[in-house]
Design an enzyme around this catalytic site. Structure first.
Site, mmCIF file in Angstrom:
data_model
loop_
_atom_site.group_PDB
_atom_site.id
_atom_site.type_symbol
_atom_site.label_atom_id
_atom_site.label_comp_id
_atom_site.label_asym_id
_atom_site.label_seq_id
_atom_site.Cartn_x
_atom_site.Cartn_y
_atom_site.Cartn_z
ATOM 1 N N THR A 64 16.587 21.679 -2.566
ATOM 2 C CA THR A 64 17.851 22.036 -1.885
ATOM 3 C C THR A 64 19.423 21.369 -2.657
ATOM 4 O OG1 THR A 64 16.794 21.607 0.213
ATOM 5 C CG2 THR A 64 19.107 21.894 0.321
ATOM 6 N N GLU A 65 20.190 23.114 -2.359
ATOM 7 C CA GLU A 65 21.542 22.767 -3.474
ATOM 8 C C GLU A 65 21.281 21.533 -4.743
ATOM 9 O OE1 GLU A 65 23.766 23.871 -2.045
ATOM 10 O OE2 GLU A 65 23.103 23.997 -0.178
ATOM 11 N N LEU A 66 20.302 21.755 -5.477
ATOM 12 C CA LEU A 66 19.860 21.611 -5.944
ATOM 13 C C LEU A 66 19.988 19.916 -6.654
ATOM 14 C CD1 LEU A 66 21.866 23.533 -9.182
ATOM 15 C CD2 LEU A 66 19.573 24.334 -8.374
#
Lengths: 437, 399
Positions: free
Chosen positions: B145-147
């Site tokens: 998620t979101e890197l």
């Protein structure tokens, strides 16, 4: 006796306790046969109660503008010519500029509609000072056209109107202090508002305060003669049966409620800290902070920081029915006001059978016995009392029964009689003065 | 050989309805179906379907010279299934070309990697299975998620058998180093770390807003200016950039249509899927990232997601419930549990100034409103959990 009364708001278009108090008081006074009241507000909407009270909107009053009259009026009310920023009493989220086009642009006439009426917004909007000013102008016209024996003005927004009316008719002026700038601000008093308040008090023949606490402020801070300041406590309207309708309670725990503007004056942070002390001791409780205000975000942040957000809820601003719904769900009501001229909401809570904790720094504490009265800053004592009420069954039963009876005895009719006495004093004194000449 | 790797993130928040204090204990449905459907339908028509159509043409026409990777969140799949099943079909069509790779994610697009390892692994496995069922390929590379990435997150991912992971090319981590090489996890070196090239990615994401903005020629010219030794350029983008944030009128679709051709014709770069990069290149060094980094705003850390008291409180209170969820294992509650974990709920509580929150269709007027609403829902969810918990306790005590 004919009374010309000036207020700023009237139910159902209210944003705080002021409108409620004006309504209750006027209704109580309408029961006194000798009194004949005309209640003036800046704006009427048409859906107000007309049965018992003669309500008049300044926005519906036709005025004639004579250049000389306006200039004379402007000359007399020069004190209104200011430019400053002000935080309103009832809507702390908004700031409005204390500025008026009609004043600064030196126009010779006020803006009126084709029917010769001035338009009012009727709220605490951006051009508040302009509204106050126009209201005062219309008040002088109303004073001329409506025969009266005494003038009664509620809170500082209506003081200039009262003064203007007195200028025209020469009748005695009674000022009703529902709050002072010292209650609203945390020590940083807005000198412009203070000046307006003091001006009203100085011009008044008699001053009514809503508690002895406020009376003392009026005497100490505004330098008024104690002889002309009388305390008349507020009361509360008996609860409408319809409003008591059952709401399903979704949670099993006891609910402890704070309900009011979330501002410095109401002491919300003491409620949060007290909650933090109670929660580790009891699994059977939830806290609710209802209302909105300039400290709301700070309070949410603090609740999150303390890690109690799963048991501490925020509802946002509640209106009308939802207020009663909230009281109905509550097991304890807490009003930890730092400075409260009166505090009608405590009476409303007790009426809804909610055991109530109030601060000693509230006007209402002077007349109540069956409530817990604590110092607003004493979070240990507040937490202690909350815990006691939710944990031991006898306490709430006593608070409910006796508190209810106590509040039911507080009737607007009684307050009205006390106000009538003040009128008599004012009229007598001014007659005396006239006779002396 | 130089490689250009395009990876698109496909995710849409599942928005919560206005949930008041009075609803707690009385109402158990939390979602704003109307808004969710509207947003998905709109994006299906402006972004997903037209962009997939362009890509499909390119993949077929260029026969393996153009490749692309997708990371589709479980919440996006849920909403496509509900409101726009044809979007899933169009992704399936892309999958059949063989030139498209699908990555692994946490099923709820959650922040669980920071909180609970067992639940983290469970969500990855759920998501991998869904991807395999829908697109016929088992994900080889993980994208959080979101890197969000840290050494220990990488370690977990390596344990699960993944060969690669995507990470933000965070300036404060890379410093003088270039994102245009392959790195590896500092604890489990067999896990390769692909760093996002922020400049090239952002050029596409935000480069269309003005006259004289990005063109395919300019993009390729920039590529050619890179140092001879730099081997890979990772471009990770939100798929909604195509036709969503950058509307059709900006020319984004034309850019997409002509970019592959221009790259192939004018540069040494070849398109590659993420797993090809992982298997074809050597890591140049370990990269040490003890504190998690992320790709949300310019600070490239967790501050927009967990930067204030209210975000931390909400996340802590959410994962306190994990043990009861596992114990109760009720189908409806498990579903709510998945939906309540989405990172979007926490992003909506961000109080940082200049955060571009409205591109995510933030339904709340203030972060505090988002917090109040979320906590009210969580309180109700907790009550539901408690109610389900009671019979089990009594039955065990009877036996």
């Amino acid at each position: 006796m004919k009374v010309l009364m000036f207020g700023w708001e009237f139910p159902p278009h209210i944003s705080g306790g002021l409108g409620t108090a004006c309504y209750g008081l006027t209704k109580g006074m309408s029961k006194i046969k000798e009194l004949d009241i005309v209640f003036v507000v800046p704006k009427t909407y048409g859906d107000e109660e007309h049965n018992t009270i003669k309500l008049m909107g300044a926005n519906n009053t036709k005025i004639t503008q004579v250049k000389e009259q306006i200039e004379e009026f402007k000359q007399k009310h020069k004190y209104l010519e200011v430019s400053a920023t002000l935080i309103p009493y009832n809507d702390p989220e908004k700031q409005y500029t204390f500025r008026s086009k009609d004043l600064t642009e030196k126009k010779r006439f006020l803006n009126i509609s084709s029917e010769g009426k001035i338009d009012f917004s009727g709220n605490y909007g951006e051009n508040l000072i302009e509204e106050i000013y126009k209201y005062a102008y219309v008040a002088s016209a109303i004073s001329l056209e409506n025969d009266h024996d005494v003038i009664h003005a509620h809170d500082w927004l209506a003081y200039p109107a009262g003064i203007a009316a007195k200028d025209v008719s020469g009748k005695p002026l009674v000022i009703h202090v529902h709050a002072t700038e010292f209650d609203r601000s945390d020590g940083s008093v807005n000198s412009k508002v203070f000046d307006l308040e003091k001006m009203g008090m100085d011009a008044a023949d008699q001053i009514i305060t809503v508690s002895n606490r406020t009376r003392q402020i009026v005497i100490d801070k505004y330098g008024q003669n104690p002889d002309k300041v009388t305390t008349v406590y507020n009361a509360v309207d008996s609860l409408n049966l319809q409003e008591k309708k059952e709401t399903p309670k979704g949670v099993k725990e006891k609910i402890v409620t704070f309900l009011g503007r979330i501002t410095f004056q109401k002491g919300p942070e003491y409620f949060v800290e007290a909650a933090y002390k109670v929660l580790p001791k009891s699994d059977n409780v939830r806290f609710v902070m209802a209302g909105s205000g300039d400290m709301l975000e700070k309070m949410i942040d603090r609740v999150a920081q303390l890690g109690i957000a799963d048991k501490f809820h925020f509802t946002g601003f509640l209106r009308g029915k939802d207020v009663y719904k909230m009281f109905h769900l509550s097991d304890v009501y807490v009003m930890p006001s730092v400075s409260e001229p009166f505090g009608i909401s405590a009476l409303e809570a007790m009426q809804s059978n909610v055991p109530t904790i109030i601060s000693k720094q509230s006007g209402v504490s002077e007349i109540l016995n069956y409530v817990a009265k604590l110092d607003y800053w004493d979070i240990d004592a507040i937490a202690d009392t909350i815990y006691g009420i939710i944990s031991y069954d006898t306490l709430p039963i006593m608070f409910k029964e006796c508190g209810r009876a106590e509040v039911d005895d507080l009737k607007w009719e009684n307050s009205a009689l006390n106000v009538y006495d003040v009128y008599k004093k004012a009229v007598e004194a001014s007659n005396h003065l006239i006779n002396a000449f | 050989m130089k490689a250009l790797c395009f990876c698109f993130q496909v995710h849409q928040a599942l928005r919560l309805r206005q949930y008041r204090f009075f609803d707690i204990g009385n109402e158990h449905y939390y979602y704003d179906d109307y808004t969710n459907e509207n947003i998905i339908r709109k994006l299906a028509d402006t972004c997903y379907l037209p962009a997939n159509a362009v890509l499909l043409d390119l993949l077929i026409a260029l026969k393996g010279k153009f490749k692309i990777s997708f990371s589709i969140s479980g919440l996006a799949l849920d909403q496509f299934e509900l409101y726009a099943p044809e979007v899933i079909e169009s992704f399936q069509k892309l999958a059949t070309t063989g030139y498209v790779e699908f990555l692994s994610e946490t099923d709820s697009h959650s922040l669980v990697s920071l909180k609970n390892k067992a639940e983290f692994i469970k969500q990855i496995e759920t998501h991998s299975q869904r991807i395999e069922d829908l697109f016929g390929q088992k994900p080889q590379v993980f994208k959080n998620t979101e890197l969000i990435y840290s050494d220990s997150i990488g370690e977990t991912i390596a344990e699960l058998g993944f060969h690669g992971i995507l990470a933000e090319g965070a300036q404060h981590i890379l410093k003088w180093k270039s994102p245009n090489y392959l790195y590896c996890n500092s604890i489990s070196p067999k896990l390769k770390v692909l760093m996002r090239n922020c400049k090239f990615s952002n050029d596409i994401a935000w480069g269309f807003n003005f006259d004289g903005g990005l063109t395919t020629e300019r993009f390729v010219a920039n590529l050619n200016q890179l140092d001879e030794k730099e081997q890979i350029v990772n471009i990770f983008l939100n798929y909604e950039t195509i036709g969503g944030y950058q509307s059709k009128e900006t020319g984004i679709f034309d850019f997409l249509r002509y970019l592959p051709e221009t790259v192939i014709r004018d540069s040494e770069f070849k398109f590659a899927k993420v797993s090809e990069i992982v298997s074809n290149y050597q890591a140049v060094s370990k990269i040490q990232i003890p504190v998690p980094i992320a790709c949300v705003d310019k600070e490239q850390d967790l501050s927009p997601l967990l930067g204030n008291h209210i975000q931390n409180e909400a996340l802590n209170k959410l994962y306190e419930l994990n043990a009861s969820i596992v114990k109760i294992n009720d189908a409806r509650l498990n579903k709510d549990w998945r939906f309540l974990q989405a990172s979007d709920h926490f992003y909506f509580m961000c109080t940082k100034p200049f955060t571009n929150n409205n591109i995510h269709n933030n339904p709340f007027s203030s972060p505090y409103e988002a917090f109040i609403n979320y906590m009210n829902i969580l309180s109700d969810f907790k009550i539901c959990l408690k109610e389900k918990d009671i019979p089990k306790i009594t039955s065990t005590s009877e036996s």
